[in-house]
Design an enzyme around this catalytic site. Structure first.
Site, mmCIF file in Angstrom:
data_model
loop_
_atom_site.group_PDB
_atom_site.id
_atom_site.type_symbol
_atom_site.label_atom_id
_atom_site.label_comp_id
_atom_site.label_asym_id
_atom_site.label_seq_id
_atom_site.Cartn_x
_atom_site.Cartn_y
_atom_site.Cartn_z
ATOM 1 N N ASP A 219 1.041 -1.382 0.268
ATOM 2 C CA ASP A 219 -0.216 -0.099 -0.038
ATOM 3 C C ASP A 219 0.672 1.607 0.399
ATOM 4 O OD1 ASP A 219 -2.126 1.743 0.377
ATOM 5 O OD2 ASP A 219 -3.017 0.354 1.249
ATOM 6 N N HIS A 242 2.504 1.853 -3.306
ATOM 7 C CA HIS A 242 1.126 2.932 -3.424
ATOM 8 C C HIS A 242 1.454 4.094 -4.104
ATOM 9 C CE1 HIS A 242 -2.075 -0.050 -3.523
ATOM 10 N NE2 HIS A 242 -1.325 -0.717 -3.894
#
Ligand SMILES: *[C@@H]1O[C@H](CO)[C@@H](O)[C@H](O)[C@H]1NC(C)=O
Ligand SMILES: *[C@@H]1O[C@H](CO)[C@@H](O)[C@H](O)[C@H]1NC(C)=O
Ligand SMILES: *[C@@H]1O[C@H](CO)[C@@H](O)[C@H](O)[C@H]1NC(C)=O
Ligand SMILES: *[C@@H]1O[C@H](CO)[C@@H](O)[C@H](O)[C@H]1NC(C)=O
Ligand SMILES: *[C@@H]1O[C@H](CO)[C@@H](O)[C@H](O)[C@H]1NC(C)=O
Length: 408
Positions: A219, A242
């Site tokens: 993430d 991310h």
């Protein structure tokens, strides 16, 4: 003669005692007093060593020597009487099954401490694989809490340095209401398909520096939530993951402003996003995010290198009632180089009715080597100031039409 010697020894002791750094009292969890042994659970030994160290009137140090230890739970709470260091040289292993932890949202917590140092070169191994498979937060709004590896709350003047956080069940480090604290020389690792394993999330904190960190997770490498101020991120490598994000903002009622964020000299490799600001489209109350500066960033095969996304709505968690009420202003993207995995390298999607203000793009030199057309950019509700080298990226398309919500 004997008397003379002991007098000298006493003098020496006094001298040493007056230089606290050289004389921190050591609380070794493997000493006879605490009895921790590699291979067994050290929760009780560590809790006792912490409480003795914390009560020490002079600087103290809790030591976990090298070796692999099991740790079911740990909540290190202050206030302590003097500066305290937790030196983890070995590896601490969480139970793989999250239901064995006492606190459902935390494996190791540090709270209400002034002048904490967490260090030692050791590893916090969250053994998260089982939890990643059970994580249903992407489809269940009221999903069960999942433990973060390290939770830091209400710390001041502290340092977290030279440790590894491995395979957390959820976020690796969650920093909440901490002030004037530095995170450095960190390694944070989880596979790219492990859900919600954000590297470092910061919220409601002021004066936080993150420097020299190597973060690769499933993430955000770093995410910065509401009420964060004076946050500096330098010399960080990110990927997979991310990217480095401000947000998500605007999900909850009465969120506070974000001000003063600097992200400098960072490299992102194979990440979904590079530098991003994300806000939910249906924010219940107004807030602002301002003074956000990205500078000297290298992108290597990043899918969305520069992204302002005010239509952020993962897993359709929002009611789809735009516009976002988060006002974004005074944002700069400067000297950003490298390669984009998609042709849309710069996407600035601001909110209708509250356009982004004072956004600068300076020296943006990105390339796209794929076959899906030329490198391009898109701007919506923003008119950035453009200076220096901008290769084909001066808001090539400008959309005022409603855009679809984004999911990731
Ligand atoms: C951190 O600073 C903020 C604002 O300066 C203050 O309100 C808050 O009490 C401080 N927090 C701690 C834990 O000292
Ligand atoms: C963080 O970095 C900034 C800029 O380099 C510096 O002014 C500040 O003192 C640092 N804060 C801490 C807590 O070290
Ligand atoms: C930039 O960051 C890298 C580590 O990612 C570091 O080696 C280098 O010294 C930094 N450069 C500057 C100018 O600070
Ligand atoms: C570039 O990124 C894409 C998307 O993340 C990935 O599928 C691809 O393997 C990456 N290419 C390289 C050379 O790593
Ligand atoms: C934005 O920057 C300008 C000057 O550069 C300053 O006057 C203004 O107060 C800033 N706005 C915010 C919301 O920080």
């Amino acid at each position: 003669m004997a008397m003379k010697l002991s007098f000298l020894a006493m003098l020496l002791c006094l001298l040493l005692a007056s230089t606290p750094k050289a004389h921190a009292s050591v609380f070794d969890v493997t000493s006879a007093t605490y009895g921790a042994k590699p291979g067994s659970d050290v929760s009780t030994a560590l809790a006792k060593a912490w409480s003795d160290a914390c009560a020490s009137p002079s600087a103290s140090k809790v030591v976990v020597p090298s070796g692999t230890y099991k740790l079911k739970e740990a909540n290190f709470r202050g206030p302590c009487k003097a500066p305290i260091e937790m030196q983890v040289q070995g590896t601490l292993q969480a139970p793989a099954d999250a239901s064995q932890l006492t606190r459902p949202d935390t494996w190791v917590g540090f709270q209400y401490i002034d002048m904490l140092t967490l260090s030692g070169g050791g590893t916090f191994d969250g053994q998260g694989a089982l939890s990643w498979n059970q994580n249903d937060c992407h489809k269940n709004k009221n999903c069960k809490p999942i433990p973060v590896n390290l939770r830091f709350e209400f710390l001041t003047n502290s340092k977290v340095q030279d440790i590894t956080s491995l395979n957390s069940k959820f976020f690796h480090m969650h920093v909440f209401r901490c002030n004037h604290t530095t995170f450095q020389q960190l390694t944070i690792t989880a596979p790219d398909d492990s859900r919600n394993t954000d590297g470092i999330h910061i919220g409601a904190s002021t004066g936080i520096n993150i420097t020299h960190a190597k973060i690769g997770t499933g993430d955000d490498c770093i995410s910065i939530g509401d009420d964060s101020h004076e946050i500096t991120v330098t010399d960080v490598t990110c990927g997979p993951g991310h990217g480095i994000s401000i947000g998500s903002l605007g999900k909850y009622k009465d969120e506070k402003d974000v001000t003063g964020i600097i992200v400098k000299n960072c490299t992102l490799t194979n990440t979904d996003n590079g530098v991003r600001i994300k806000t939910f489209p249906d924010s219940p109350s107004p807030s602002t995010a301002s003074g956000i500066h990205y500078e000297d960033i290298i992108m290597v095969n990043v899918s969305n290198p520069i992204l302002v996304d005010q239509l952020y709505c993962p897993y359709t968690q929002c009611e789809q009632k735009p516009p976002s009420k988060v006002k974004i202003s005074n944002v700069s993207f400067k000297n950003i180089k490298g390669s984009s995995f998609t042709p849309l390298a710069v996407k600035l999607v601001c909110t209708t009715g509250i356009p982004c203000e004072n956004v600068e793009l300076t020296d943006i030199d990105l390339t796209y080597g794929g076959d899906k057309g030329p490198l391009t950019s898109m701007c919506s509700n923003v008119k950035p100031t453009i200076t220096g080298v901008i290769k084909g990226l001066g808001c090539a398309t400008s959309s005022l039409a409603p855009l679809p919500l984004s999911k990731k």
